[in-house]
Design an enzyme around this catalytic site. Structure first.
Site, PDB file in Angstrom:
ATOM      1  CD  GLU A  38       3.332   0.302  -0.184  1.00  0.00           C
ATOM      2  OE1 GLU A  38       3.588   1.029  -1.153  1.00  0.00           O
ATOM      3  OE2 GLU A  38       3.979   0.316   0.879  1.00  0.00           O
ATOM      4  CG  ASP A  42      -0.079   0.045   5.844  1.00  0.00           C
ATOM      5  OD1 ASP A  42       0.711  -0.541   6.590  1.00  0.00           O
ATOM      6  OD2 ASP A  42      -0.614   1.135   6.123  1.00  0.00           O
ATOM      7  CG  ASP A 111       6.957  -0.921  -0.642  1.00  0.00           C
ATOM      8  OD1 ASP A 111       6.735  -0.823   0.579  1.00  0.00           O
ATOM      9  OD2 ASP A 111       7.683  -0.120  -1.274  1.00  0.00           O
ATOM     10  CD  GLU A 114       2.725  -2.792   3.591  1.00  0.00           C
ATOM     11  OE1 GLU A 114       2.725  -2.706   4.820  1.00  0.00           O
ATOM     12  OE2 GLU A 114       3.146  -1.880   2.852  1.00  0.00           O
TER      13      GLU A 114
END
Lengths: 219, 219
Positions: A38, A42, A111, A114
């Site tokens: 993640e 991101d 989350d 991502e």
């Protein structure tokens, strides 16, 4: 979720959909949970969205690009993309989290979105990520998904102040309805001249709506 | 600045080094200033650094990856990279900004570094950016450039709490010197047991130093 994507490394995909609570409940399986992938995803989203906006709007000033990016790259938007891709169905959760309804929690869905992007990037590279978000994310721009997240008041202020000092005021014109469902009407004025009027369920919402009307009139 | 890089689009390079104040003073030249390309460069740096850390430290938990990234991708670090590349010499500034010594301002140097990265990415793609920052940015990791920006207190807390509840306290042991140049010594303890001692020009700095000593002892 059929996007015609086959992962070379299926474990990476498992990792992206595995919550720490599930790993803790299955200590013998030596699973990985999604937080590291993640972290990567991101940053991948941040770049892909930035690049798209930068190229699509060659004349847009940086301030507006940043506000638009912030509206697209945020928990609210990512959790909606995750839901739309039915990612919630695939999350591996511990029993406690399941009971607490974590599967529908926007922060967790964000989350997972991502993490999926991070896994896709790691497995297949940036071009494939771009074609995925060209289907899932970018069309929402024209559908107005991010409009309510844009800060129209800041944009209006920047536009008006380009031409020098100006005093911007927001005034309540009226409010209607019972306390739990009140509708406010606000106007926005520059140096006393009304530029726009808007409604909303809070004063803040009505101010944003008024600023948006003023922006459309001024442009 | 000789990095063996030839820009295909020289205007993009000019844009990256041009401040808005210079554009305002030369209205006839229809110049662009660096803010839009900086918007792109910021996201490029975020991804390149994330990817490097993710791959270099396969066992590092997400929390530490994020802290390390925040220490590398920040004004303090970027302004130092810009100085090291002599980017300050190439900035095109308006006269007022020049007088105000903007050329040496960390915030501006940071912007210019991001703008250069954005221009390089747009002109030559991600691989060339990666080889540039492999020379300018990543070696600093082993040289300890980012250590003082890392939040050792948070890391220590996370490490200690992995094994269950623990009470962490920071105590002032002594302070020496005149008020404008005082040196503080702090200790950090877990459940009353002293784990480390550190010095600094503020209590906060001394606490971070103490936490860093404790971390090194515990590992």
């Amino acid at each position: 979720m059929d996007f015609g994507i086959d992962f070379k490394d299926a474990e990476l995909l498992d990792e992206a959909f595995t919550h720490a609570s599930y790993v803790n409940e299955h200590p013998r399986e030596h699973l990985k949970y999604y937080e590291r992938i993640e972290f990567l995803g991101d940053a991948v989203m941040q770049l892909c969205v930035s690049e798209y906006l930068y190229r699509r709007y060659p004349g847009m000033p940086e301030g507006k690009l940043s506000r638009l990016r912030a509206a697209m790259v945020c928990e609210d938007s990512f959790s909606k993309f995750a839901k739309e891709c039915n990612f919630d169905e695939y999350i591996r959760l511990g029993k406690g989290e399941e009971k607490a309804n974590a599967r529908q929690r926007p922060a967790l869905l964000c989350d997972i979105f991502e993490a999926f992007i991070g896994a896709l990037y790691q497995d297949q590279g940036k071009k494939i990520v771009e074609s995925f978000i060209a289907k899932v994310v970018f069309p929402k721009l024209d559908l107005g998904w991010f409009d309510h997240l844009l800060d129209h008041k800041t944009e209006l202020q920047e536009l008006l102040q380009e031409k020098g000092e100006v005093t911007i005021t927001y005034d309540e014109v009226k409010n209607l309805g019972p306390e739990h469902n009140r509708m406010y009407t606000m106007t926005v004025s520059a140096d006393g001249k009304v530029l726009g009027k808007g409604n909303g369920h809070s004063k803040k919402e009505a101010e944003q709506a008024a600023a948006n009307v003023a922006l459309k009139t001024l442009k």
